[in-house]
Design an enzyme around this catalytic site. Structure first.
Site, short mmCIF file in Angstrom:
data_model
loop_
_atom_site.label_atom_id
_atom_site.label_comp_id
_atom_site.label_asym_id
_atom_site.label_seq_id
_atom_site.Cartn_x
_atom_site.Cartn_y
_atom_site.Cartn_z
CG HIS B 43 -5.81 0.41 0.20
ND1 HIS B 43 -6.54 -0.70 -0.26
CD2 HIS B 43 -6.19 0.55 1.63
CE1 HIS B 43 -7.13 -1.30 0.86
NE2 HIS B 43 -7.16 -0.49 2.02
CE LYS B 85 -15.86 1.93 2.71
NZ LYS B 85 -14.67 2.21 3.31
CB SER B 88 -11.12 -5.24 -2.24
OG SER B 88 -10.37 -4.29 -1.95
CG HIS B 89 -9.12 -7.62 3.33
ND1 HIS B 89 -8.80 -8.30 4.52
CD2 HIS B 89 -8.52 -6.32 3.75
CE1 HIS B 89 -7.87 -7.56 5.26
NE2 HIS B 89 -8.08 -6.37 4.77
CG ASN B 90 -9.25 -8.06 -3.58
OD1 ASN B 90 -10.29 -8.75 -3.41
ND2 ASN B 90 -9.41 -7.25 -4.81
NE ARG B 110 -11.37 -2.31 12.91
CZ ARG B 110 -11.02 -3.40 12.33
NH1 ARG B 110 -11.30 -4.50 12.95
NH2 ARG B 110 -10.07 -3.57 11.62
CB SER B 307 -2.47 -4.07 15.82
OG SER B 307 -1.20 -4.49 15.66
CD GLN B 308 -7.32 -6.15 11.18
OE1 GLN B 308 -8.58 -6.20 11.07
NE2 GLN B 308 -6.59 -5.40 10.49
CG ASN B 526 -12.52 -0.81 -1.76
OD1 ASN B 526 -12.12 -2.18 -1.91
ND2 ASN B 526 -11.35 0.05 -1.23
CB SER B 528 -9.29 -3.65 -5.28
OG SER B 528 -8.20 -4.49 -5.08
#
Lengths: 85, 735, 227
Positions: B43, B85, B88-90, B110, B307-308, B526, B528
């Site tokens: 990643h 940009k 992915s947040h699969n 961000r 943490s976000q 990106n 993935s």
């Protein structure tokens, strides 16, 4: 000292979230479910006041900030330390 | 201390471990091992893809920043640049759809405002399993709600994207989020840690144990076991991020900081390693000073937490008080946790002890690069062979069914949950070929699209890769925009399988060729990998995010017919190609055949005609012919205007009627134009060598398509509208 | 006329509203910071849309305690014009400057779409550029826009012409389908008895330019500006 405040819709106000949960429970076969009301829980840690003072302050906080009296009602309790977990 | 189990838990091979030992000059401790495992994960390191990604063209005269930073930047003139940009947040979205998707939005935002740009648009490419499965419905419901909750709250409009369904996504949904921001060219910021002695400031949310090993999780196949890693899921706080956004933009606008990076995947580790690695410096931080949400956190946990809503800034020494004042105005703390150092190491102390001391270059740049073996998959031969099923009896009925296929049907159920109008720049509402945003104070407008046909890539990866680029550009051409830059999200299976690697290679070859011919630079993206669950891989799914520029926003047109009596013109040519079509899938249940062929030079010429015709005001509507073919395109043109307008098309063609109606031959655009402009339009096409033919007329309340004088479709437009409109809500409301 | 657009933490339609007032209507416009106590001499306060304090407690519930809101209340008591849009409307309800409360939309989803509003009271300072029964096409974007008041309050509101906008279909009929969020009596916009405080869920600032698809919202700002 910790208190727990429960805020939920008044009986006269439609609670579509509660209704949705109820319908889901019924479709899942829990036919005995008669009604669901959804609400919010606040757990508040207090410091530097007596229980006596807390008993006066908590309803004030709940009425002024945590609940909107037009649509919501609240109940509250002081949690004994054992319940703290 | 290092045993095979520990290495396996960190997704590191023995060879990789030996390399770490030699780079550090000793055995790493557990925190250091954690740091390497994160930064050397697929990643973060792109170790399997890097060698191939290098082939993509990245240069162009308007490119300010290509791949390698948080996002790519393209100069759009007038002192402005766009920063964009895709991410992915699969995996997180499969585990916890709402928070997984929400934090995906938070992360990409961000990446954009880290560079000094104000995010002005979000788009998402979402892929789910079929909706007859309640689990898939629940995932879709959660993902859409999560995106909605984050984007709406922070006030960045979600202006478009795509939603796609296939069984291969049932246990591996895809959530790809694209963001674009606008920045003044002289106010761009980078992830730099310059100036020895400059303080390192931590801003945003406190650090908790959330998401530890998210990046390594995204670098492994899913099994029953991973599904139980629930505590890994981070919870998003869009309100905090909104404050962070405003405060960061304010300190950047005032020129108070040197560099900035967000703490996304790989958290504090990634930012404290990458910033000095880019600047030829080191960083020293004290973990005791890091704001913590939970008690008793170890250095390992603090460094690896995901943490976000956290950022790391390097400020000019003399500006620290001013920076802290601005953050305080937004009710945020900016905590001094360390400084930039001359040595090229990342040094971390905790309770008075040094717990990490590793060279930043080793962590960031010296991960091994793999050229993994590739092999042509055996399945291809079988799936490419197509024996056409007998012709369906009633093609009108087939059209009603194809237009109600969830891939093609109206997506209002999705996009009305997104605030797509906030910031008041949205000139075309979602559902058009591309999203269009005006640039306040300028005549020009920005267009953007997300697109990718995974079925084509499954059937023929190289052609699929080329078409993905071509079609995204065609979407832009339909709103009159010329492409200026590309970002991409490449979603594939496990790269350790040679067949997956072969798909990956071929898709990139196709994309590379198309980008070269369209002369558009790839500014980032990106990858993935490991989109496999229980051994099954998804179709190779490249998602292209392409940004375009429109010269004059007042010339903007949409996909729907505008006036009765307008001529309907086909740019490009119908061809007898049914392979890989939505028709075959929706009507005959087949994912087979060869995808349509593509002549990229022809494609470019068709798009050029469309762009010039729109710029000259010769066109009233333009719509790309893609999934569902000419018949679906014509039906949508009837539906998508302000009012429904029918049309009659007369086609002279010897093709099989279903191939003519539903074939997905490339390089075609359906245009409507008034009689007065028609000859100019046809002249323009002839001049560019593009076939253009009047094939009918808009008007009436029916869609009529005739082949060689015989009606093959005759349907009331309103019936088509209802089939298209109701399909998704009905599919989702099943209990 | 001088407008002040309030910024709460989490406001996100502040710039949009500012842009329309300043660039569209060419009025003097300033931002007002929630922590201040100064209304900077404005003639009209606009509480913009957004998610003040994340709407984490209830929409508008925390913003109401901002220092500036004390000034806004006094300003309203003196007869100053206050316009609350979307989250701003929710803040006005929480403040008690308008009666009632907001519940979650009836379909329990966020709704962003154009709606049709019927002007039921054109005789306010916010609507004098409109006609009675005029249909306005303006977008909404909210999760909690389902207006609620007890029956006696609703009766009172109707009696005094305080319902300014109602959700209707494109022909002006108040149908159930057109009332997308399920508001009591289809209420989309309310004014106080005195006629100086208006709250509305739809976003007029998003419908003030032809390029964006509608200019109907502009009528509300123009009504305020008209001498």
């Amino acid at each position: 000292m910790r208190v727990r405040i429960l805020v939920s819709f008044k009986e006269s106000v439609l609670d579509p979230q509660g209704q949705t949960v109820k319908n889901a429970l019924l479709t899942l076969g829990y036919g005995f479910v008669k009604d669901v009301r959804q609400g919010k829980v606040f757990e508040i840690a207090l410091d530097g006041i007596t229980e006596e003072q807390a008993r006066r302050a908590i309803p004030e906080i709940a009425d002024k900030v945590l609940a909107n009296p037009i649509i919501e009602k609240f109940t509250w309790e002081i949690l004994t330390e054992q319940k703290k977990v | 201390m290092i045993d095979p189990k520990l290495l396996a838990d960190h997704n590191l091979t023995l060879e990789e471990y030996k390399r770490i030992v030699s780079l550090v000059g000793r055995e790493p401790n557990i925190t250091e091992l954690g740091i390497f495992s994160l930064m050397w994960s697929e990643h973060c390191s792109y170790k399997s893809s890097r060698a191939f990604l290098k082939k993509l063209p990245t240069k162009g005269k308007h490119v300010i920043q290509g791949p390698g930073e948080n996002a790519g930047i393209i100069d759009i003139g007038g002192g402005l640049a766009v920063v964009f940009k895709i991410e992915s947040h699969n995996h997180p979205s499969f585990i916890e759809p709402f928070q997984g998707a929400a934090t995906g939005v938070g992360g990409i935002l961000r990446d954009i405002f880290t560079m000094g740009a104000r995010p002005i648009a979000l788009l998402d490419s979402l892929r789910f399993g079929p909706l007859d499965n309640p689990r898939n419905r629940a995932i879709m419901d959660g993902v859409v709600a999560g995106i909605s909750s984050y984007g709406n709250s922070i006030g960045v409009p979600t202006v478009g994207g795509e939603v796609y369904f296939d069984d291969c996504y049932s246990k591996n949904p895809l959530v790809n989020v694209f963001c674009l921001g606008l920045v003044e060219k002289d106010k761009i910021f980078y992830a730099k840690a310059e100036g020895v002695g400059n303080p390192v400031l931590y801003v945003g949310s406190k650090t908790g144990r959330d998401g530890i090993h998210g990046a390594t999780m995204a670098s492994a196949e899913f099994g029953k076991e991973t599904e139980q890693k629930r505590p890994n899921v981070q919870v998003g706080d869009p309100f905090k991020e909104k404050l962070l956004l405003e405060a960061c933009l304010e300190v950047m606008d005032k020129g108070l900081i040197v560099g900035i990076q967000d703490m996304g995947a790989a958290g504090l580790t990634c930012s404290t390693a990458e910033m000095p690695a880019k600047s030829g410096t080191g960083i020293s931080i004290n973990l005791d000073l890091v704001p913590q949400r939970e008690e008793g956190m170890t250095p390992y946990e603090i460094m690896l937490s995901e943490s976000q809503e956290r950022m790391l800034l390097v400020a000019k020494k003399e500006n620290v008080t001013e920076v802290q004042k601005i953050f305080a105005k937004w009710d945020l703390d900016a905590v001094d946790i360390g400084e930039v150092t001359a040595g090229r190491n990342l040094r971390v102390s905790f309770c008075g002890e040094t717990v990490v001391d590793v060279p930043v270059d080793a962590v960031v740049n010296l991960c091994p690069v793999y050229r993994r073996p590739s092999r042509k998959p055996a399945y291809l031969q079988a799936v490419q062979k197509l024996d056409l099923p007998p012709l369906a009896g009633d093609l009108g009925a087939a059209l009603l069914k194809v237009i109600a296929s969830p891939i093609i049907a109206d997506k209002e159920w999705v996009f009305r949950q997104y605030d797509h109008m906030v910031q008041t720049n949205t000139a075309l509402l979602p559902g058009a070929d591309a999203a269009v945003l005006r640039v306040k104070g300028q005549k020009r407008a920005l267009a953007m699209t997300l697109d990718g046909n995974a079925l084509y890539c499954y059937l023929d990866p190289r052609t699929g890769g080329a078409i993905a680029v071509a079609e995204a550009c065609r979407n832009l051409a339909c709103v009159g925009a010329r492409p200026i830059g590309v970002t991409n999200c490449l979603n594939f299976g496990n790269p350790e399988k040679p067949e997956i690697m072969w798909q990956f290679k071929k898709v990139i070859e196709g994309m590379t060729e198309a980008c070269r011919i369209f002369e558009i630079p790839v500014t980032g993206g990106n990858v993935s990998f490991y989109n496999d669950t229980e051994g099954l891989s998804i179709h190779p799914t490249p998602v292209l995010g392409i940004v375009g520029l429109i010269g004059d926003v007042d010339r903007l047109i949409g996909p729907g017919f505008k006036e009765e009596g307008d001529a309907v013109v086909l740019l490009g040519e119908n061809r007898d190609e049914l392979g890989g079509s939505e028709y075959l899938r929706a009507i005959h249940g087949l994912e087979k055949g060869r995808p349509p062929g593509i002549d990229l030079e022809r494609e470019k010429a068709v798009q050029e005609v469309c762009i010039q015709a729109i710029a000259s005001g010769l066109v009233r509507s333009a719509h790309d012919i893609s999934e569902g073919g000419l018949a679906v395109c014509a039906a949508e043109s009837c539906i998508l205007g302000r009012t429904e307008i029918g049309c009659v098309l007369d086609l002279e063609d010897k093709a099989r009627p279903d191939a003519l109606l539903f074939g997905e031959a490339q390089s075609r655009i359906l245009i409507s134009a008034s009689g007065t402009h028609l000859s100019k339009l046809l002249d323009l096409a002839a001049e560019k060598g593009v076939p253009a033919k009047v094939i009918g007329r808009a008007g009436g309340k029916e869609l009529v398509i005739r082949q060689s004088g015989r009606d093959v479709v005759r349907l009331p437009v309103h019936r088509l509208f209802l089939a298209w409109k109701n399909a998704l809500p009905e599919a989702l409301s099943v209990r | 006329m001088k407008f002040g657009v309030v910024i709460f933490p989490g406001s996100n339609c502040d710039y949009d509203t500012f842009f329309v007032l300043k660039n569209g209507l060419r009025q003097e416009t300033v931002f007002l910071w929630h922590k201040d106590h100064d209304l900077r001499g404005v003639d009209c306060v606009v509480l913009p849309g957004g998610f003040s304090y994340g709407d984490y407690l209830r929409s508008g519930a925390i913003a109401r305690f901002s220092p500036l809101m004390q000034e806004v209340r006094e300003f309203a008591d003196r007869g100053g014009s206050v316009l609350g849009i979307c989250n701003g409307f929710q803040v006005l309800l929480e403040l008690g400057l308008l009666p009632g409360a907001m519940l979650r939309n009836k379909n329990l989803k966020f709704l962003c779409q154009y709606v049709h509003l019927r002007v039921d009271n054109p005789e306010t300072r916010f609507t004098r550029r409109t006609r009675r029964g005029q249909i306005l096409r303006i977008p909404i974007a909210h999760f909690d826009g389902h207006y609620f008041s007890p029956p006696e309050t609703l009766r009172d509101l109707e009696e005094h012409g305080q319902v300014v906008f109602r959700y209707v279909d494109e022909k002006g009929k108040p149908t159930e389908a057109a009332n997308v969020n399920g508001s009591a009596a289809g209420i989309a916009g309310l004014i106080n008895r005195r006629g100086n405080v208006l709250g509305m869920m739809p976003h007029p600032e998003r419908a003030s330019e032809a390029l964006l698809g509608s200019e109907d919202g502009r009528l509300i700002f123009e009504s305020l500006v008209q001498p």
